[in-house]
Design a protein around this motif. Sequence first.
Motif, PDB file in Angstrom:
ATOM      1  N   ASN A 154     -38.429  12.425  -2.586  1.00  0.00           N
ATOM      2  CA  ASN A 154     -37.345  11.503  -2.971  1.00  0.00           C
ATOM      3  C   ASN A 154     -35.971  11.878  -2.422  1.00  0.00           C
ATOM      4  O   ASN A 154     -34.958  11.404  -2.921  1.00  0.00           O
ATOM      5  CB  ASN A 154     -37.256  11.352  -4.502  1.00  0.00           C
ATOM      6  N   ALA A 155     -35.925  12.692  -1.380  1.00  0.00           N
ATOM      7  CA  ALA A 155     -34.634  13.041  -0.779  1.00  0.00           C
ATOM      8  C   ALA A 155     -34.135  11.930   0.145  1.00  0.00           C
ATOM      9  O   ALA A 155     -32.941  11.846   0.415  1.00  0.00           O
ATOM     10  CB  ALA A 155     -34.743  14.350  -0.005  1.00  0.00           C
ATOM     11  N   GLY A 156     -35.052  11.082   0.639  1.00  0.00           N
ATOM     12  CA  GLY A 156     -34.650   9.976   1.503  1.00  0.00           C
ATOM     13  C   GLY A 156     -35.046  10.153   2.959  1.00  0.00           C
ATOM     14  O   GLY A 156     -34.475   9.511   3.839  1.00  0.00           O
ATOM     15  N   LYS A 157     -36.029  10.998   3.243  1.00  0.00           N
ATOM     16  CA  LYS A 157     -36.446  11.261   4.621  1.00  0.00           C
ATOM     17  C   LYS A 157     -36.961   9.995   5.308  1.00  0.00           C
ATOM     18  O   LYS A 157     -36.535   9.665   6.408  1.00  0.00           O
ATOM     19  CB  LYS A 157     -37.530  12.348   4.645  1.00  0.00           C
ATOM     20  N   THR A 158     -37.867   9.304   4.656  1.00  0.00           N
ATOM     21  CA  THR A 158     -38.464   8.098   5.248  1.00  0.00           C
ATOM     22  C   THR A 158     -37.420   6.992   5.386  1.00  0.00           C
ATOM     23  O   THR A 158     -37.377   6.297   6.402  1.00  0.00           O
ATOM     24  CB  THR A 158     -39.663   7.630   4.400  1.00  0.00           C
ATOM     25  N   SER A 159     -36.569   6.849   4.395  1.00  0.00           N
ATOM     26  CA  SER A 159     -35.500   5.835   4.470  1.00  0.00           C
ATOM     27  C   SER A 159     -34.561   6.124   5.629  1.00  0.00           C
ATOM     28  O   SER A 159     -34.166   5.219   6.371  1.00  0.00           O
ATOM     29  CB  SER A 159     -34.704   5.788   3.160  1.00  0.00           C
ATOM     30  N   ASN A 198     -45.734  11.233   8.582  1.00  0.00           N
ATOM     31  CA  ASN A 198     -45.621  10.075   9.462  1.00  0.00           C
ATOM     32  C   ASN A 198     -44.946  10.556  10.736  1.00  0.00           C
ATOM     33  O   ASN A 198     -44.146  11.484  10.698  1.00  0.00           O
ATOM     34  CB  ASN A 198     -44.729   8.979   8.857  1.00  0.00           C
ATOM     35  N   MET A 199     -45.245   9.928  11.852  1.00  0.00           N
ATOM     36  CA  MET A 199     -44.527  10.202  13.080  1.00  0.00           C
ATOM     37  C   MET A 199     -44.014   8.877  13.609  1.00  0.00           C
ATOM     38  O   MET A 199     -44.742   7.889  13.627  1.00  0.00           O
ATOM     39  CB  MET A 199     -45.437  10.871  14.110  1.00  0.00           C
ATOM     40  N   LYS A 200     -42.758   8.880  13.982  1.00  0.00           N
ATOM     41  CA  LYS A 200     -42.163   7.668  14.526  1.00  0.00           C
ATOM     42  C   LYS A 200     -41.316   8.063  15.720  1.00  0.00           C
ATOM     43  O   LYS A 200     -40.586   9.042  15.674  1.00  0.00           O
ATOM     44  CB  LYS A 200     -41.294   6.992  13.465  1.00  0.00           C
ATOM     45  N   LYS A 201     -41.444   7.285  16.799  1.00  0.00           N
ATOM     46  CA  LYS A 201     -40.587   7.494  17.960  1.00  0.00           C
ATOM     47  C   LYS A 201     -39.422   6.520  17.863  1.00  0.00           C
ATOM     48  O   LYS A 201     -39.621   5.330  17.650  1.00  0.00           O
ATOM     49  CB  LYS A 201     -41.356   7.294  19.259  1.00  0.00           C
ATOM     50  N   VAL A 202     -38.241   7.064  18.006  1.00  0.00           N
ATOM     51  CA  VAL A 202     -37.018   6.273  17.956  1.00  0.00           C
ATOM     52  C   VAL A 202     -36.399   6.328  19.341  1.00  0.00           C
ATOM     53  O   VAL A 202     -36.054   7.404  19.833  1.00  0.00           O
ATOM     54  CB  VAL A 202     -36.034   6.844  16.899  1.00  0.00           C
ATOM     55  N   GLN A 203     -36.281   5.176  19.988  1.00  0.00           N
ATOM     56  CA  GLN A 203     -35.726   5.108  21.333  1.00  0.00           C
ATOM     57  C   GLN A 203     -34.248   4.777  21.248  1.00  0.00           C
ATOM     58  O   GLN A 203     -33.856   3.778  20.658  1.00  0.00           O
ATOM     59  CB  GLN A 203     -36.463   4.030  22.138  1.00  0.00           C
ATOM     60  N   LYS A 204     -33.426   5.647  21.824  1.00  0.00           N
ATOM     61  CA  LYS A 204     -31.984   5.425  21.911  1.00  0.00           C
ATOM     62  C   LYS A 204     -31.594   5.596  23.366  1.00  0.00           C
ATOM     63  O   LYS A 204     -31.464   6.714  23.853  1.00  0.00           O
ATOM     64  CB  LYS A 204     -31.208   6.418  21.037  1.00  0.00           C
ATOM     65  N   GLY A 205     -31.453   4.478  24.071  1.00  0.00           N
ATOM     66  CA  GLY A 205     -31.190   4.554  25.508  1.00  0.00           C
ATOM     67  C   GLY A 205     -32.381   5.204  26.190  1.00  0.00           C
ATOM     68  O   GLY A 205     -33.521   4.793  25.999  1.00  0.00           O
ATOM     69  N   HIS A 206     -32.107   6.247  26.974  1.00  0.00           N
ATOM     70  CA  HIS A 206     -33.174   6.959  27.657  1.00  0.00           C
ATOM     71  C   HIS A 206     -33.603   8.208  26.891  1.00  0.00           C
ATOM     72  O   HIS A 206     -34.263   9.087  27.450  1.00  0.00           O
ATOM     73  CB  HIS A 206     -32.750   7.324  29.081  1.00  0.00           C
ATOM     74  N   VAL A 207     -33.213   8.308  25.643  1.00  0.00           N
ATOM     75  CA  VAL A 207     -33.606   9.438  24.807  1.00  0.00           C
ATOM     76  C   VAL A 207     -34.621   8.953  23.782  1.00  0.00           C
ATOM     77  O   VAL A 207     -34.413   7.954  23.108  1.00  0.00           O
ATOM     78  CB  VAL A 207     -32.391  10.066  24.093  1.00  0.00           C
ATOM     79  N   THR A 208     -35.723   9.666  23.703  1.00  0.00           N
ATOM     80  CA  THR A 208     -36.740   9.367  22.704  1.00  0.00           C
ATOM     81  C   THR A 208     -36.691  10.459  21.645  1.00  0.00           C
ATOM     82  O   THR A 208     -36.839  11.641  21.963  1.00  0.00           O
ATOM     83  CB  THR A 208     -38.145   9.324  23.328  1.00  0.00           C
ATOM     84  N   LEU A 209     -36.444  10.070  20.423  1.00  0.00           N
ATOM     85  CA  LEU A 209     -36.507  10.988  19.292  1.00  0.00           C
ATOM     86  C   LEU A 209     -37.900  10.864  18.699  1.00  0.00           C
ATOM     87  O   LEU A 209     -38.255   9.815  18.171  1.00  0.00           O
ATOM     88  CB  LEU A 209     -35.460  10.620  18.233  1.00  0.00           C
ATOM     89  N   LYS A 210     -38.686  11.913  18.831  1.00  0.00           N
ATOM     90  CA  LYS A 210     -40.032  11.936  18.254  1.00  0.00           C
ATOM     91  C   LYS A 210     -39.887  12.634  16.898  1.00  0.00           C
ATOM     92  O   LYS A 210     -39.732  13.852  16.844  1.00  0.00           O
ATOM     93  CB  LYS A 210     -40.984  12.685  19.172  1.00  0.00           C
ATOM     94  N   CYS A 211     -39.906  11.857  15.835  1.00  0.00           N
ATOM     95  CA  CYS A 211     -39.576  12.363  14.504  1.00  0.00           C
ATOM     96  C   CYS A 211     -40.809  12.475  13.627  1.00  0.00           C
ATOM     97  O   CYS A 211     -41.521  11.496  13.415  1.00  0.00           O
ATOM     98  CB  CYS A 211     -38.570  11.438  13.821  1.00  0.00           C
ATOM     99  N   TRP A 212     -41.030  13.668  13.113  1.00  0.00           N
ATOM    100  CA  TRP A 212     -42.089  13.918  12.140  1.00  0.00           C
ATOM    101  C   TRP A 212     -41.450  13.875  10.762  1.00  0.00           C
ATOM    102  O   TRP A 212     -40.511  14.619  10.482  1.00  0.00           O
ATOM    103  CB  TRP A 212     -42.725  15.286  12.376  1.00  0.00           C
ATOM    104  N   ASP A 213     -41.926  13.016   9.919  1.00  0.00           N
ATOM    105  CA  ASP A 213     -41.445  12.840   8.544  1.00  0.00           C
ATOM    106  C   ASP A 213     -42.541  13.400   7.644  1.00  0.00           C
ATOM    107  O   ASP A 213     -43.615  12.809   7.554  1.00  0.00           O
ATOM    108  CB  ASP A 213     -41.198  11.344   8.304  1.00  0.00           C
ATOM    109  N   LEU A 214     -42.289  14.552   7.034  1.00  0.00           N
ATOM    110  CA  LEU A 214     -43.312  15.228   6.249  1.00  0.00           C
ATOM    111  C   LEU A 214     -43.109  15.003   4.756  1.00  0.00           C
ATOM    112  O   LEU A 214     -41.976  14.990   4.276  1.00  0.00           O
ATOM    113  CB  LEU A 214     -43.296  16.735   6.530  1.00  0.00           C
TER     114      LEU A 214
END
Length: 183
Positions: free
Chosen positions: A30-35, A56-72
């Motif tokens: 409930n800290a707000g990681k997924t949000s 969960n893993m989500k890739k966030v594309q910002k321009g030519h940078v891909t943030l590969k985010c692991w949400d545990l």
Amino acid sequence: MSGFFRRIYDWLLRLFWATELDVTMIGLQNAGKTSLLRVLAGGEFTIDSIPTVGFNMKKVQKGHVTLKCWDLGGQPRFRSMWERYCRGVSAIVFIVDSADQPSFAVAKDELHALVQKPILDGIPLLVLGNKSDLSDSIGVDELIEELDLKDITTREVACYAISAKEETNLDAVLQWLIARAKN
């Protein structure tokens, strides 16, 4: 695209061509990681987020940078997985509900147990006090003190107050993360 994301997008295009940034987002339930991840990906904040089971893993594309985010998941039964998903990442993001003061002692213990793992030495740590929009939330200086962040000396540590709901300080979070990208 909102003005905020347009500015970040333009800034990223100027600085990078193509970079992938591995980030692990951890913290108590409930800290707000997924949000936070949903908002960073350009989605809408929702008040009724379902607790993450496992990861969960989500890739966030910002321009030519891909943030590969692991949400545990932050429930006690998932915390043993944190170390495995923090190995070799560009940054560890530890998210705290800054309005849930009774949880600070457990958050501090879990964070310090994690960063003491020798395999994680040197990985930058970003601590985010989420829910700064709530009246009973604490500020950055108090959070640094509550979590004994000054005692963490085996890595770079930064701390920001944010609100995933209000999108407060998310540009600073993205700039900090991208500055640590491995090319």
